[in-house]
Design an enzyme around this catalytic site. Structure first.
Site, PDB file in Angstrom:
ATOM      1  N   THR A 241      42.884  40.583  33.968  1.00  0.00           N
ATOM      2  CA  THR A 241      42.766  39.708  32.816  1.00  0.00           C
ATOM      3  C   THR A 241      41.660  38.640  33.015  1.00  0.00           C
ATOM      4  O   THR A 241      41.614  38.264  34.045  1.00  0.00           O
ATOM      5  CB  THR A 241      43.906  38.969  32.349  1.00  0.00           C
ATOM      6  OG1 THR A 241      45.134  40.059  31.986  1.00  0.00           O
ATOM      7  CG2 THR A 241      43.897  37.869  31.254  1.00  0.00           C
TER       8      THR A 241
ATOM      9  N   LYS B 285      55.618  42.076  44.647  1.00  0.00           N
ATOM     10  CA  LYS B 285      55.693  42.360  43.150  1.00  0.00           C
ATOM     11  C   LYS B 285      56.781  43.414  42.736  1.00  0.00           C
ATOM     12  O   LYS B 285      57.535  43.135  42.091  1.00  0.00           O
ATOM     13  CB  LYS B 285      54.480  42.614  42.431  1.00  0.00           C
ATOM     14  CG  LYS B 285      53.600  41.444  42.240  1.00  0.00           C
ATOM     15  CD  LYS B 285      54.108  40.212  41.231  1.00  0.00           C
ATOM     16  CE  LYS B 285      53.026  39.249  40.988  1.00  0.00           C
ATOM     17  NZ  LYS B 285      53.364  38.087  40.289  1.00  0.00           N
TER      18      LYS B 285
ATOM     19  N   THR C 243      56.544  34.116  48.087  1.00  0.00           N
ATOM     20  CA  THR C 243      56.350  33.614  46.735  1.00  0.00           C
ATOM     21  C   THR C 243      56.961  34.696  45.876  1.00  0.00           C
ATOM     22  O   THR C 243      57.763  34.138  44.746  1.00  0.00           O
ATOM     23  CB  THR C 243      54.907  33.295  46.252  1.00  0.00           C
ATOM     24  OG1 THR C 243      54.325  32.261  47.151  1.00  0.00           O
ATOM     25  CG2 THR C 243      54.703  32.845  44.964  1.00  0.00           C
TER      26      THR C 243
ATOM     27  N   ASN D 237      52.393  24.849  42.427  1.00  0.00           N
ATOM     28  CA  ASN D 237      51.948  24.315  44.016  1.00  0.00           C
ATOM     29  C   ASN D 237      50.566  23.804  44.094  1.00  0.00           C
ATOM     30  O   ASN D 237      50.118  23.256  45.122  1.00  0.00           O
ATOM     31  CB  ASN D 237      52.423  25.080  44.897  1.00  0.00           C
ATOM     32  CG  ASN D 237      51.577  26.609  45.093  1.00  0.00           C
ATOM     33  OD1 ASN D 237      50.785  26.705  44.095  1.00  0.00           O
ATOM     34  ND2 ASN D 237      52.036  27.085  46.033  1.00  0.00           N
TER      35      ASN D 237
ATOM     36  N   TYR E 214      51.081  41.423  48.482  1.00  0.00           N
ATOM     37  CA  TYR E 214      51.008  41.235  46.788  1.00  0.00           C
ATOM     38  C   TYR E 214      51.716  42.305  46.119  1.00  0.00           C
ATOM     39  O   TYR E 214      52.800  42.156  45.176  1.00  0.00           O
ATOM     40  CB  TYR E 214      49.437  41.047  46.068  1.00  0.00           C
ATOM     41  CG  TYR E 214      49.452  40.681  44.746  1.00  0.00           C
ATOM     42  CD1 TYR E 214      49.833  39.407  44.219  1.00  0.00           C
ATOM     43  CD2 TYR E 214      48.932  41.604  43.945  1.00  0.00           C
ATOM     44  CE1 TYR E 214      49.713  38.920  43.200  1.00  0.00           C
ATOM     45  CE2 TYR E 214      48.822  41.281  42.662  1.00  0.00           C
ATOM     46  CZ  TYR E 214      49.332  39.905  42.140  1.00  0.00           C
ATOM     47  OH  TYR E 214      49.212  39.688  40.874  1.00  0.00           O
TER      48      TYR E 214
ATOM     49  N   ARG F  63      37.280  37.258  41.701  1.00  0.00           N
ATOM     50  CA  ARG F  63      37.662  38.304  40.792  1.00  0.00           C
ATOM     51  C   ARG F  63      36.141  38.653  40.550  1.00  0.00           C
ATOM     52  O   ARG F  63      35.139  37.936  40.266  1.00  0.00           O
ATOM     53  CB  ARG F  63      38.303  37.899  39.757  1.00  0.00           C
ATOM     54  CG  ARG F  63      39.750  37.437  39.858  1.00  0.00           C
ATOM     55  CD  ARG F  63      40.549  38.036  40.891  1.00  0.00           C
ATOM     56  NE  ARG F  63      41.172  39.361  40.257  1.00  0.00           N
ATOM     57  CZ  ARG F  63      42.381  39.279  39.862  1.00  0.00           C
ATOM     58  NH1 ARG F  63      43.093  38.276  39.759  1.00  0.00           N
ATOM     59  NH2 ARG F  63      42.714  40.574  39.318  1.00  0.00           N
TER      60      ARG F  63
HETATM   61  N1  UDP Z   1      34.415  43.746  42.809  1.00  0.00           N
HETATM   62  C1  UDP Z   1      33.248  43.626  42.870  1.00  0.00           C
HETATM   63  N2  UDP Z   1      32.501  42.641  42.960  1.00  0.00           N
HETATM   64  C2  UDP Z   1      32.745  41.283  42.988  1.00  0.00           C
HETATM   65  C3  UDP Z   1      34.603  41.335  43.065  1.00  0.00           C
HETATM   66  C4  UDP Z   1      35.172  42.508  42.899  1.00  0.00           C
HETATM   67  O1  UDP Z   1      32.713  44.901  42.699  1.00  0.00           O
HETATM   68  O2  UDP Z   1      32.290  40.607  43.345  1.00  0.00           O
HETATM   69  C5  UDP Z   1      35.257  44.954  42.462  1.00  0.00           C
HETATM   70  C6  UDP Z   1      36.492  45.019  43.283  1.00  0.00           C
HETATM   71  O3  UDP Z   1      36.197  45.771  44.668  1.00  0.00           O
HETATM   72  C7  UDP Z   1      37.254  46.021  42.440  1.00  0.00           C
HETATM   73  C8  UDP Z   1      36.799  45.495  41.069  1.00  0.00           C
HETATM   74  O4  UDP Z   1      35.761  44.763  41.257  1.00  0.00           O
HETATM   75  O5  UDP Z   1      37.049  47.287  42.774  1.00  0.00           O
HETATM   76  C9  UDP Z   1      37.837  44.525  40.402  1.00  0.00           C
HETATM   77  O6  UDP Z   1      38.163  43.574  41.508  1.00  0.00           O
HETATM   78  P1  UDP Z   1      39.283  42.179  40.941  1.00  0.00           P
HETATM   79  O7  UDP Z   1      39.203  41.529  42.519  1.00  0.00           O
HETATM   80  O8  UDP Z   1      38.700  41.527  39.977  1.00  0.00           O
HETATM   81  O9  UDP Z   1      40.544  42.656  40.690  1.00  0.00           O
HETATM   82  P2  UDP Z   1      41.484  43.777  41.328  1.00  0.00           P
HETATM   83  O10 UDP Z   1      40.763  44.547  42.456  1.00  0.00           O
HETATM   84  O11 UDP Z   1      42.607  43.036  41.792  1.00  0.00           O
HETATM   85  O12 UDP Z   1      41.829  44.802  39.934  1.00  0.00           O
END
Ligand code: UDP
Length: 345
Positions: A198, A172, A115, A50, A168, A209
């Site tokens: 990843t 899932k 989704t 999308n 989310y 991320r």
């Molecule tokens: N995080 C961070 N700085 C950023 C973005 C994310 O410190 O600019 C932290 C976030 O709080 C988490 C970890 O990095 O503890 C991974 O975050 P991400 O969003 O990449 O993935 P997820 O939380 O889904 O594992």
């Protein structure tokens, strides 16, 4: 060399259809690498996307490749008749369609949930009609903020069903439940991968991320954002390893009735990741701490014993090598599209 058509000559001179893959989310980060790998194997790909979080350049790089077709479609909506008519030719269905970055999937939580649940059901029905094998990309988020470390597949998780990540995580989990119900009832052959963090080329610089944020901030000389005190851990897997794992899981001669963790067990704190990015880029930008997002998991590391045993798979690319390639890719992207600079999340 890639095949020009969806037909090939079988061993006895008969004309046999090549594999036709439906890749939902094929214009996204992991999906675009998967499409490329399937095309490189000589298979055909029908990409459904999308374009909610996909980068147009991911799609541009695939369009025009022999065997590739794109259909703009949101899987939470009923599948187009064009697609259901193709069912007899479809051999594999890959579901990678969902925003995966917390700030993006939380923008429209209802859509994220639909989704995962309704979209997955639409694709499972297609798999049933097509007698095609179906692979769901689930997530380490099904373990929530885990009390067991590292996380093996039999751990049932510690997920908040009321918090901002629930759309989310619970979406899932429901998608997994649906997939295994189809499998149990003999309605479809299913595979479920639980993907851990990843990274790699084709990530959106504005994804939010930690890897994309820190690299893009370093390259642009912006403040480096660390959420919380940076002691939370993640384990980062390079995208080519992830795609190899997904393909091995899809093709494995197993009954598929158990989920399989895919990820790199090399665990580190966010502060350690930041150190790698600083060393690699030589940035002198200041580090700023921002509040830790609600329900942010404290620790995360996959136990990949099952993937090793069933698929003979393990990641190969060390973080230093993967980060260098990712950094070079972001540098080229930011130079080409300065307006597409990243967000701080
Ligand atoms: N995080 C961070 N700085 C950023 C973005 C994310 O410190 O600019 C932290 C976030 O709080 C988490 C970890 O990095 O503890 C991974 O975050 P991400 O969003 O990449 O993935 P997820 O939380 O889904 O594992």
């Amino acid at each position: 060399m890639r095949k020009q058509t969806n037909l090939d000559h079988g061993p006895r001179g008969t004309v046999q259809p090549l594999a036709l893959n439906v890749v939902a989310g094929g214009a996204g980060f992991i999906g675009s690498h998967l499409c490329r790998a399937l095309l490189d194997r000589g298979e055909s790909v029908l990409c459904l996307d999308n374009l909610q979080t996909s980068r147009p350049s991911n799609l541009r790089a695939l369009e025009g490749q022999p065997g590739f077709r794109f259909l703009r479609h949101d899987i939470s909506q009923p599948l187009p008749a064009d697609l259901t008519r193709m069912a007899p030719r479809i051999t594999r269905i890959w579901n990678l369609a969902c925003a995966a970055s917390p700030p993006l999937y939380q923008r429209d939580p209802e859509h994220t949930m639909m989704t995962n649940v309704v979209g997955t059901n639409h694709l499972l029905r297609l798999a049933e009609a097509a007698k095609a094998r179906f692979l769901l990309t689930s997530t380490s988020e099904v373990y929530g903020d885990p009390e067991i470390h590292p996380q093996a597949e039999d751990y049932r998780g510690n997920v908040s069903c009321t918090g901002p990540r629930a759309c989310y995580d619970e979406g899932k989990r429901a998608a997994e439940a649906l997939a295994f119900d189809y499998g149990r009832a003999g309605r479809a052959q299913v595979r479920v991968a639980r993907i851990f963090n990843t990274y790699g080329p084709n990530m959106d610089p504005g994804d939010g991320r930690v890897v994309s944020n820190l690299i893009c901030q370093a390259l642009r000389g912006d403040e480096l954002t660390v959420y919380g005190d940076g002691s939370q851990t993640r384990s980062f897997c390079y995208v080519s390893d992830m795609v190899a794992g997904l393909m091995a899981l899809m093709e494995a001669d197993i009954d598929g009735m158990e989920p399989v963790n895919l990820g790199n067990p090399d665990e580190m704190t966010v502060t350690e990741l930041l150190g790698h990015v600083v060393t690699l880029t030589g940035t002198r930008a200041p580090v700023v701490h921002r509040p830790l997002p609600v329900d942010d998991p404290r620790r995360r590391r996959p136990d990949i014993s099952r993937a090793r045993a069933l698929l003979n798979w393990a990641p190969r690319i060390p973080l230093a090598e993967g980060l260098e390639a990712t950094c070079a890719w972001f540098a080229a992207e930011l130079a080409a599209e300065p307006a597409a600079a990243g967000i701080a999340g």
